[in-house]
Every structure is written in C-alpha cells, then in structure tokens.
Design a protein around this motif. Sequence first.
Motif, PDB file in Angstrom:
ATOM      1  N   MET A   1     -40.336  59.968 -20.590  1.00  0.00           N
ATOM      2  CA  MET A   1     -40.318  61.112 -19.679  1.00  0.00           C
ATOM      3  C   MET A   1     -38.944  61.307 -19.042  1.00  0.00           C
ATOM      4  N   GLN A   2     -38.162  60.236 -18.939  1.00  0.00           N
ATOM      5  CA  GLN A   2     -36.826  60.353 -18.363  1.00  0.00           C
ATOM      6  C   GLN A   2     -35.741  60.565 -19.431  1.00  0.00           C
ATOM      7  N   GLY A   3     -36.153  60.757 -20.674  1.00  0.00           N
ATOM      8  CA  GLY A   3     -35.198  61.078 -21.738  1.00  0.00           C
ATOM      9  C   GLY A   3     -34.583  59.869 -22.413  1.00  0.00           C
ATOM     10  N   GLY A   4     -35.126  58.696 -22.162  1.00  0.00           N
ATOM     11  CA  GLY A   4     -34.582  57.478 -22.751  1.00  0.00           C
ATOM     12  C   GLY A   4     -35.203  57.129 -24.082  1.00  0.00           C
ATOM     13  N   THR A   5     -34.531  56.216 -24.779  1.00  0.00           N
ATOM     14  CA  THR A   5     -35.038  55.723 -26.057  1.00  0.00           C
ATOM     15  C   THR A   5     -35.314  54.216 -26.011  1.00  0.00           C
ATOM     16  N   HIS A   6     -34.688  53.529 -25.041  1.00  0.00           N
ATOM     17  CA  HIS A   6     -34.814  52.077 -24.924  1.00  0.00           C
ATOM     18  C   HIS A   6     -34.869  51.683 -23.448  1.00  0.00           C
ATOM     19  N   TYR A   7     -35.314  50.458 -23.207  1.00  0.00           N
ATOM     20  CA  TYR A   7     -35.337  49.935 -21.846  1.00  0.00           C
ATOM     21  C   TYR A   7     -34.967  48.464 -21.852  1.00  0.00           C
TER      22      TYR A   7
END
Length: 87
Positions: free
Chosen positions: A55-61
Amino acid sequence: MGCTSKIQYLPGATGVQALSNSDSDIATCKKIGASSVQSQHPNNFRKAISNEVYMQGGTHYKIVSTDEGWTGKVTGAAFDIYKCENE
C-alpha cells in the motif's frame, strides 16, 4: 483444528519480499518509508506486513524490531520499506 489466517493478501501484495542482506540486493533498493504492524496473530503476520508495504508503494521490507506474544511467537514488528529495481 488449528488457527487459520484471517487476513488475505491484497492483489499485488503477494510479490512483496523480505530484503536480503546481500550487498547487491541492497544496492538496487531505495528506502521509501517505515511502518509497523501490531497485535497480529502469527498466521496473519507476514500478510499484514506485505499488505502495508504494498500500500505504501514498496516491493521489499526489512524488519527493525519485533514484538512477541505470551506464547513467544512474533505478533508485531517495526520495519523499513524499500522500493527495489529489477536488474
């Protein structure tokens, strides 16, 4: 009967992954934010993180810290959100 997951992946969130410690992987990624999930059943933990990152536009964490429930299982976490480019 065991517990089942109550959270479903958002469409597109299934591709979100944990960031590896590989220098080459990190080099292609840019930190775009940070967030956290709290009080999740262990069966929902990964899906909750993936949905938030997506939802925040990321692909990884990358998990920064975790919270454990009384059973010792992880129920919450703070994490950094990354947007990574495909090579």
